[in-house]
Design an enzyme around this catalytic site. Structure first.
Site, mmCIF file in Angstrom:
data_model
loop_
_atom_site.group_PDB
_atom_site.id
_atom_site.type_symbol
_atom_site.label_atom_id
_atom_site.label_comp_id
_atom_site.label_asym_id
_atom_site.label_seq_id
_atom_site.Cartn_x
_atom_site.Cartn_y
_atom_site.Cartn_z
ATOM 1 N N HIS A 106 -47.187 -18.697 119.648
ATOM 2 C CA HIS A 106 -47.735 -19.643 120.634
ATOM 3 C C HIS A 106 -47.801 -18.962 121.994
ATOM 4 O O HIS A 106 -46.990 -18.081 122.315
ATOM 5 C CB HIS A 106 -46.929 -20.935 120.698
ATOM 6 C CG HIS A 106 -45.505 -20.787 121.128
ATOM 7 N ND1 HIS A 106 -45.105 -20.844 122.448
ATOM 8 C CD2 HIS A 106 -44.365 -20.587 120.413
ATOM 9 C CE1 HIS A 106 -43.794 -20.700 122.524
ATOM 10 N NE2 HIS A 106 -43.312 -20.538 121.308
ATOM 11 N N ASP A 124 -48.083 -20.818 125.024
ATOM 12 C CA ASP A 124 -47.543 -21.619 126.118
ATOM 13 C C ASP A 124 -46.067 -21.314 126.295
ATOM 14 O O ASP A 124 -45.421 -20.746 125.400
ATOM 15 C CB ASP A 124 -47.759 -23.107 125.848
ATOM 16 C CG ASP A 124 -46.950 -23.607 124.662
ATOM 17 O OD1 ASP A 124 -47.004 -22.967 123.601
ATOM 18 O OD2 ASP A 124 -46.257 -24.642 124.791
ATOM 19 N N ASP A 140 -40.272 -15.547 124.436
ATOM 20 C CA ASP A 140 -40.709 -16.775 123.766
ATOM 21 C C ASP A 140 -41.962 -17.317 124.426
ATOM 22 O O ASP A 140 -41.891 -18.034 125.413
ATOM 23 C CB ASP A 140 -39.571 -17.791 123.832
ATOM 24 C CG ASP A 140 -39.882 -19.089 123.139
ATOM 25 O OD1 ASP A 140 -40.758 -19.083 122.257
ATOM 26 O OD2 ASP A 140 -39.247 -20.106 123.473
ATOM 27 N N GLU A 163 -46.767 -25.460 121.892
ATOM 28 C CA GLU A 163 -45.579 -25.555 121.043
ATOM 29 C C GLU A 163 -44.378 -26.079 121.806
ATOM 30 O O GLU A 163 -43.511 -26.741 121.235
ATOM 31 C CB GLU A 163 -45.260 -24.178 120.441
ATOM 32 C CG GLU A 163 -44.215 -24.182 119.340
ATOM 33 C CD GLU A 163 -42.777 -24.034 119.841
ATOM 34 O OE1 GLU A 163 -41.845 -24.267 119.044
ATOM 35 O OE2 GLU A 163 -42.590 -23.690 121.035
ATOM 36 N N GLU A 164 -44.308 -25.781 123.083
ATOM 37 C CA GLU A 164 -43.123 -26.122 123.873
ATOM 38 C C GLU A 164 -43.097 -27.580 124.330
ATOM 39 O O GLU A 164 -42.084 -28.046 124.838
ATOM 40 C CB GLU A 164 -43.037 -25.213 125.107
ATOM 41 C CG GLU A 164 -42.899 -23.727 124.803
ATOM 42 C CD GLU A 164 -41.531 -23.341 124.258
ATOM 43 O OE1 GLU A 164 -40.707 -24.234 123.986
ATOM 44 O OE2 GLU A 164 -41.293 -22.137 124.094
ATOM 45 N N HIS A 203 -35.953 -20.023 127.392
ATOM 46 C CA HIS A 203 -35.919 -21.335 128.050
ATOM 47 C C HIS A 203 -35.046 -21.348 129.303
ATOM 48 O O HIS A 203 -35.055 -22.343 130.029
ATOM 49 C CB HIS A 203 -35.439 -22.452 127.108
ATOM 50 C CG HIS A 203 -36.372 -22.753 125.978
ATOM 51 N ND1 HIS A 203 -36.375 -23.962 125.323
ATOM 52 C CD2 HIS A 203 -37.328 -22.001 125.376
ATOM 53 C CE1 HIS A 203 -37.295 -23.947 124.362
ATOM 54 N NE2 HIS A 203 -37.882 -22.764 124.384
#
Length: 450
Positions: free
Chosen positions: A89, A91, A123, A154-155, A419
């Site tokens: 992904h 995003d 990520d 996805e996030e 994150h």
């Protein structure tokens, strides 16, 4: 392509791929509501150009109803060869100022430890680059038919699972490579064979019609904030284990996790112990874990001597692989209903559920992937779990009965800090995963042609 040729390719390609990685990191591609669309559109255009440069001539933007487009392509392999869908992904998570980064999160910054820092460096823009490099190795003629599927949200509130459910023929494959995971530490090969799912919702607890004086009414009138604290505390025992009755749980049978290394990776303060009891791998990968991720109440600098009439909390519960997400969501809500203090009113809203994943690691495609990892890394791969969630995996497998999913990637758990502030990736892991993917596709194609 044998490993020697793949390594020769990687030596030539990695500088260019890391330039592309830096370009991707430079886009603040946050798909959360309220963030500008322009960076998402810009990164999508850059990705189209990058993949075209790497032999994927027919790459396109695929409309995902209600969400951001996916990057999509089908690159045919030899007739009769297996079909492999490669997923990542583009995003990323937001970077609030409260995270206090030590470098600009939107600039890929190479530091003295050799790692590259920035939001999405690991990520999942590292996974995107590993797939980009894999496609470039074959320059439009892969040994298997390869479908490219790069998600744009996805996030956040992903819409791609609904699209897959409505269009299963568009993703039907023999194998799925999910390049959005990683090893426990750099240089240690692993495949992720289990993912916890996630059920989340907002609960509002109300006890009073309005705020009242804490001196005149305190000690008898039910305070919503105290009630919410009492309610939330029922989800854990004194050791921090999640004790919501009826949630699915089992003990992890694969590799365990070193507690000291994990504590250091998590940034636990000196003298602060870990939460929960029992094997750490089970706590992280195969047991439920309840977390309060948001709490609306009066800020300290705005407080007064008053009882609070109503409080909202956002609760996320990671559910064990193999669990039914709808049943687990209802189990958590029912637990809170049973434990509501003083007969307080509870209202639930904004619920969201993501499927867990428990892979069958005994199949021939997984065996091919494990062999590719061992060849590249020079050591036997571990089979690990992940507390994170990728709900799409379950939907993809529903669309392709009998297919196998391979979860790996460059996001090492020890130092990547996905994150969080100062997210980073070791570029050597990007190269290793790229090499493993090249060898996996080569061997899978050879097996089918033989």
């Amino acid at each position: 392509m044998d490993l020697s040729a793949a390594r020769d390719y990687a030596r030539e390609a990695m500088p260019r791929l890391l330039e592309d990685h830096a370009t991707l990191v430079g886009h603040p591609s946050v798909a959360f509501p309220g963030y500008p669309r322009e960076p998402m559109d810009a990164i999508a255009q850059d990705l189209l150009e990058m993949f075209r440069r790497n032999g994927v001539a027919d790459v396109e933007l695929l409309d995902i109803p209600g969400g951001y487009p996916a990057i999509h392509a089908v690159v045919p392999g030899p007739e009769g060869s297996p079909t492999v869908t490669m997923y990542a992904h583009y995003d990323v998570q937001p970077c609030p100022s409260s995270q206090q980064w030590h470098s600009d999160p939107w600039v890929a910054t190479r530091k003295d430890d050799g790692r590259i820092y920035g939001r999405g460096t690991a990520d999942c823009k590292a996974g995107v680059i590993a797939i980009l490099g894999t496609m470039g190795a074959f320059d439009g003629t892969p040994p298997c038919t390869v479908r490219l599927l790069l998600e744009g949200e996805e996030e956040t509130f992903s819409h791609i699972e609904d699209w897959v459910a409505a269009n299963p023929e568009m993703v039907r494959s023999d194998a799925f490579i999910i390049c959005d995971s990683g090893p426990s530490k750099v240089g240690v090969p692993s495949i992720t064979s289990g993912l916890r799912g996630d059920v989340a919702f907002t609960v509002t607890l109300t006890t009073l019609d309005n705020a009242v004086h804490s001196g005149l009414f305190g000690g008898a009138a039910p305070d919503a904030l105290v009630g919410m604290i009492q309610l939330l505390s029922t989800m854990h025992d004194q050791d921090g284990n999640t004790v919501i009755e009826g949630l699915h749980s089992f003990e992890w049978e694969g590799a365990d996790v070193d507690e000291a290394e994990f504590a250091a990776s998590a940034g636990a303060k000196d003298g602060v112990g870990l939460q929960g009891t029992g094997p750490l791998a089970s706590r992280l990968w195969s047991r439920p874990s309840a977390t309060v991720i948001g709490l609306d109440m009066v800020p300290v600098d705005q407080c007064s001597n008053a009882l609070v009439p109503s409080v909202r909390a956002r609760i996320s519960v990671r559910i064990a692989p193999g669990a039914d997400m709808a049943q687990e969501l209802e189990t958590v809500m029912e637990h809170l209903r049973r434990h509501a203090p003083y007969g307080a009113t509870l209202e639930f809203s904004d619920d969201k559920a993501g499927s867990p994943f428990l892979g069958d690691t005994s199949g021939p495609i997984t065996a091919t992937a494990l062999a590719a990892l061992e060849e590249v890394y020079g050591s036997t791969p571990a089979q690990v779990g992940s507390g994170g969630s990728i709900p799409l995996v379950t939907e993809l497998l529903h669309a392709s009965p009998g297919a196998e999913a391979i979860l790996w990637g460059p996001e090492d758990e020890e130092k990547a800090k996905i994150h969080g502030p100062d997210e980073s990736v070791d570029p050597a892991e990007i190269e290793r995963i790229m090499l493993a993917q090249i060898r996996f596709l080569t061997e899978l194609g050879a097996r089918s042609s033989g």
